[in-house]
Design an enzyme around this catalytic site. Structure first.
Site, PDB file in Angstrom:
ATOM      1  N   GLY A 151      24.393  27.227  24.718  1.00  0.00           N
ATOM      2  CA  GLY A 151      25.047  28.479  25.097  1.00  0.00           C
ATOM      3  C   GLY A 151      24.024  29.594  25.214  1.00  0.00           C
ATOM      4  O   GLY A 151      22.841  29.346  25.458  1.00  0.00           O
ATOM      5  N   SER A 152      24.497  30.811  24.993  1.00  0.00           N
ATOM      6  CA  SER A 152      23.644  31.978  25.195  1.00  0.00           C
ATOM      7  C   SER A 152      22.630  32.136  24.062  1.00  0.00           C
ATOM      8  O   SER A 152      22.796  31.586  22.966  1.00  0.00           O
ATOM      9  CB  SER A 152      24.529  33.216  25.261  1.00  0.00           C
ATOM     10  OG  SER A 152      25.316  33.274  24.082  1.00  0.00           O
ATOM     11  N   GLY A 181      22.819  31.360  19.900  1.00  0.00           N
ATOM     12  CA  GLY A 181      21.785  30.647  19.147  1.00  0.00           C
ATOM     13  C   GLY A 181      21.267  31.481  17.986  1.00  0.00           C
ATOM     14  O   GLY A 181      21.034  30.949  16.888  1.00  0.00           O
ATOM     15  N   GLU A 195      20.043  24.672  22.765  1.00  0.00           N
ATOM     16  CA  GLU A 195      19.808  24.692  24.219  1.00  0.00           C
ATOM     17  C   GLU A 195      20.397  25.999  24.731  1.00  0.00           C
ATOM     18  O   GLU A 195      21.593  26.087  24.992  1.00  0.00           O
ATOM     19  CB  GLU A 195      20.511  23.504  24.897  1.00  0.00           C
ATOM     20  CG  GLU A 195      20.030  22.139  24.436  1.00  0.00           C
ATOM     21  CD  GLU A 195      18.658  21.770  24.995  1.00  0.00           C
ATOM     22  OE1 GLU A 195      18.076  22.554  25.765  1.00  0.00           O
ATOM     23  OE2 GLU A 195      18.178  20.688  24.637  1.00  0.00           O
TER      24      GLU A 195
HETATM   25  P1  NAD Z   1      28.355  31.289  25.005  1.00  0.00           P
HETATM   26  O1  NAD Z   1      27.155  31.489  24.143  1.00  0.00           O
HETATM   27  O2  NAD Z   1      29.253  32.429  25.232  1.00  0.00           O
HETATM   28  O3  NAD Z   1      29.264  30.108  24.394  1.00  0.00           O
HETATM   29  C1  NAD Z   1      28.769  28.806  24.223  1.00  0.00           C
HETATM   30  C2  NAD Z   1      29.540  28.104  23.134  1.00  0.00           C
HETATM   31  O4  NAD Z   1      29.191  28.673  21.871  1.00  0.00           O
HETATM   32  C3  NAD Z   1      31.051  28.217  23.245  1.00  0.00           C
HETATM   33  O5  NAD Z   1      31.623  26.983  22.886  1.00  0.00           O
HETATM   34  C4  NAD Z   1      31.383  29.294  22.228  1.00  0.00           C
HETATM   35  O6  NAD Z   1      32.686  29.197  21.712  1.00  0.00           O
HETATM   36  C5  NAD Z   1      30.362  29.003  21.146  1.00  0.00           C
HETATM   37  N1  NAD Z   1      29.989  30.124  20.278  1.00  0.00           N
HETATM   38  C6  NAD Z   1      29.698  31.389  20.640  1.00  0.00           C
HETATM   39  N2  NAD Z   1      29.301  32.101  19.563  1.00  0.00           N
HETATM   40  C7  NAD Z   1      29.340  31.266  18.502  1.00  0.00           C
HETATM   41  C8  NAD Z   1      29.050  31.415  17.112  1.00  0.00           C
HETATM   42  N3  NAD Z   1      28.633  32.576  16.596  1.00  0.00           N
HETATM   43  N4  NAD Z   1      29.203  30.345  16.310  1.00  0.00           N
HETATM   44  C9  NAD Z   1      29.604  29.159  16.818  1.00  0.00           C
HETATM   45  N5  NAD Z   1      29.909  28.965  18.117  1.00  0.00           N
HETATM   46  C10 NAD Z   1      29.776  30.006  18.959  1.00  0.00           C
HETATM   47  O7  NAD Z   1      27.815  30.710  26.408  1.00  0.00           O
HETATM   48  P2  NAD Z   1      28.621  30.429  27.753  1.00  0.00           P
HETATM   49  O8  NAD Z   1      28.931  31.721  28.416  1.00  0.00           O
HETATM   50  O9  NAD Z   1      29.698  29.441  27.530  1.00  0.00           O
HETATM   51  O10 NAD Z   1      27.499  29.654  28.599  1.00  0.00           O
HETATM   52  C11 NAD Z   1      26.486  30.294  29.314  1.00  0.00           C
HETATM   53  C12 NAD Z   1      25.202  30.345  28.518  1.00  0.00           C
HETATM   54  O11 NAD Z   1      24.828  29.037  28.084  1.00  0.00           O
HETATM   55  C13 NAD Z   1      24.030  30.835  29.349  1.00  0.00           C
HETATM   56  O12 NAD Z   1      23.221  31.665  28.550  1.00  0.00           O
HETATM   57  C14 NAD Z   1      23.306  29.558  29.721  1.00  0.00           C
HETATM   58  O13 NAD Z   1      21.945  29.729  30.050  1.00  0.00           O
HETATM   59  C15 NAD Z   1      23.474  28.762  28.465  1.00  0.00           C
HETATM   60  N6  NAD Z   1      23.313  27.332  28.699  1.00  0.00           N
HETATM   61  C16 NAD Z   1      22.170  26.738  28.258  1.00  0.00           C
HETATM   62  C17 NAD Z   1      21.951  25.393  28.529  1.00  0.00           C
HETATM   63  C18 NAD Z   1      20.676  24.717  28.110  1.00  0.00           C
HETATM   64  O14 NAD Z   1      20.667  23.487  28.108  1.00  0.00           O
HETATM   65  N7  NAD Z   1      19.628  25.421  27.745  1.00  0.00           N
HETATM   66  C19 NAD Z   1      22.930  24.645  29.200  1.00  0.00           C
HETATM   67  C20 NAD Z   1      24.097  25.280  29.604  1.00  0.00           C
HETATM   68  C21 NAD Z   1      24.271  26.629  29.335  1.00  0.00           C
END
Ligand code: NAD
Length: 517
Positions: free
Chosen positions: A249-250, A254, A271
């Site tokens: 995720g973002s 992380g 990731e």
């Molecule tokens: P996001 O960070 O909003 O959410 C990702 C996941 O994390 C969701 O399931 C969300 O519910 C969970 N989450 C969020 N905050 C959390 C916390 N504090 N504790 C536990 N879980 C939590 O991201 P998004 O908008 O779904 O996806 C887009 C982002 O993901 C972009 O930044 C993109 O670059 C990144 N991404 C990275 C990769 C990689 O392999 N590097 C792959 C796909 C997406």
């Protein structure tokens, strides 16, 4: 369960999407845990911008219960021979191949990917199953020379326990399968919390894995699915029974997750966001460069972690490169991702379009010039959806807006004079996921791939930044999180290593020649 969100209370397009999604789930053998609108989690489609279904909402308690089930299942699963675990993954891959179109349809409905990319995402799942099947017969430890006579020194690899998988909306199923196929053959069990934006694709793919497990006589608790938002995610992260937390995720997510897992001495595999760049040198094949750049920058409507966001072009060719890209962008078919010929589908929601507009305003304030795109696009019969025209912005410098990831199709173009300068610009951002150089000069290519070149986890020559194969380890450095998943030796993160010393002599020599009486 109360069936809600009846077709008549939503727009005709949403009703059509709802019907298509529920039919695809039925073909996948999945039962949809529908819930009342006011209590459950809304499933919205970016194709209409509206809620199409409401599903069960799992909170912290349900998450802990799922971890408990997976922890129980682990005690038996870890002792199933790895090749037998591989057979379950083989069957899972067969089911995915059989239902490729059904799952891809759900990915399109929930994540807005064009059909070809959605099919590609499911193909990636099938590919990782092939890889994991091979892995199930080849995981091996090293034997190293012992300094003591009559002794054998070796490494053995063992399952870790429960792996928690948190995934993002933009790869709603592939990322889970990368983790799960490998974790399962390694002998771990998995609890998955998918993005709250893509719950139906998660329900559909989890149902196929359940079927593969149960058909082979194993409990479906080996793999658990939690349908929740932040509360569920936080519970998974904090749970001490989760031996490895693999979170995609973002960067913001992380940064929240890492200290919690580290604080309980768990392992994490992160990731996170990318801010990927390509360098275009004077010798580049510009036809190939244009195609590579357009796919990487505008494909998936700029919503891949590996999307190309920065183009660093030699000043002698920048006008030519930009003219070619603008021409290509002007002809990009934007619209319903299910329609033949569409190359750019919708953004996941209106919030993404707002962040894109803010980024473009900030870029303009920094002296940037928007050369093409950037506005919202109206698509017939989908007034609630958010479609945008991918943008190219010429920037005088790598300002703060260029240094952060905006998860939308914005490509910033900057110029350079020397390769040193290009590499410094390239590496001058917090993220370190994917990178490319377009050049026909072997010295430039090798320099870019060397220790003094790109600082990313992925560095390519003459292809764009997106579209990785599963055979390689996938992941990035710096604020992208440092994790590696998918192919190569990424499996080692899902196992623990034991060093074994076996004395088959009748003496007891001590290491380092120590004499103890
Ligand atoms: P996001 O960070 O909003 O959410 C990702 C996941 O994390 C969701 O399931 C969300 O519910 C969970 N989450 C969020 N905050 C959390 C916390 N504090 N504790 C536990 N879980 C939590 O991201 P998004 O908008 O779904 O996806 C887009 C982002 O993901 C972009 O930044 C993109 O670059 C990144 N991404 C990275 C990769 C990689 O392999 N590097 C792959 C796909 C997406």
């Amino acid at each position: 369960m109360t069936a809600t969100t009846p077709a008549q209370s939503i727009s005709p397009l949403s009703a059509e999407l709802r019907t298509a999604a529920l039919a695809a789930l039925e073909r996948l053998g999945a039962s949809v845990p529908e819930a009342a609108d006011d209590a459950g989690l809304p499933v919205r489609s970016p194709l209409s911008g509206e809620r199409i279904v409401t599903v069960r909402r799992d909170g912290a308690e349900e998450t802990r219960a799922a971890v408990a089930q997976a922890a129980d299942a682990f005690t038996a699963w870890r002792s199933v021979p790895a090749p037998a675990r591989g057979h379950v993954i083989k069957r899972f891959g067969e089911l995915l191949a059989e239902h490729k179109a059904d799952l891809a349809e759900l990915v399109t409905i929930e994540a807005g990917k064009i059909t070809s990319e959605a099919l590609g995402e499911v193909q990636e799942m099938i590919d990782i199953c092939d890889f994991a099947l091979g892995l199930s017969r080849s995981i091996g430890g090293r034997t190293v020379p012992s300094e003591r006579p009559g002794h054998r020194l070796m490494e053995t690899w063992h399952p870790l326990g429960v792996v928690g998988v948190i995934s993002a909306f933009n790869f709603p199923v592939a990322v889970w399968s990368w983790n799960t196929a490998v974790a399962l053959v390694c002998g771990d069990t998995v609890v998955w919390k998918p993005s709250e934006k893509t719950l139906l694709s998660a329900i559909g793919s989890a149902a196929l894995l359940d079927r593969a497990l149960v058909e082979a006589g194993y409990p479906s608790e080996v793999s658990r699915l939690v349908l929740g938002e932040l509360e569920a995610g936080e519970a998974l992260v904090a749970d001490e029974r989760v031996a490895l937390l693999s979170a995609t995720g973002s960067e913001r997510m992380g940064a929240a997750v890492a200290p919690v897992v580290a604080g309980r001495m768990g392992r994490y595999l992160l990731e996170l966001g990318g801010n990927n760049a390509a360098v275009v040198t004077p010798s580049a094949d510009l036809d190939l460069t244009t195609r590579g750049v357009v796919f990487s920058a505008a494909g998936t409507a700029g919503q891949r972690c590996t999307t190309l966001r920065r183009l660093i072009v030699h000043s002698s060719i920048v006008d030519d490169v930009v003219a070619r890209l603008v021409r290509a962008y002007e002809g990009l078919p934007i619209g319903d991702p299910r329609a033949d010929g569409t190359l750019v589908g919708p953004l996941v929601d209106a919030g993404s379009a707002e962040r894109m507009a803010q980024a473009l305003a900030e870029a303009r304030a920094d002296g940037g010039e928007v050369l093409v795109g950037g506005g919202q696009v109206t698509v017939d019969d989908a007034p609630g959806a958010t479609y945008v025209a991918p943008a190219i912005v010429r920037m005088p410098a790598q300002t703060a807006v260029v240094r952060r990831e905006t998860f939308a199709p914005v490509l910033y173009v900057m110029t350079y004079e020397t390769l040193d300068e290009a590499i410094a610009l390239h590496n001058g951002v917090p993220q370190g996921l994917s990178s490319s150089i377009f050049t026909l000069d072997a010295r430039e290519a090798e320099r870019f791939l060397s220790e003094a070149g790109s600082d990313c986890g992925i560095a390519n020559v003459n292809i764009g930044t997106s579209g990785a194969e599963i055979g390689g380890a996938f992941g990035g450095e710096k604020s992208t999180g440092g994790g590696r998943e998918s192919g190569s030796d990424a499996w080692k993160q899902y196992m623990r290593r034991a060093t074994n010393t076996i004395n088959y002599s009748d003496e007891l020599p001590l290491a380092q020649g120590v004499n103890f009486g």
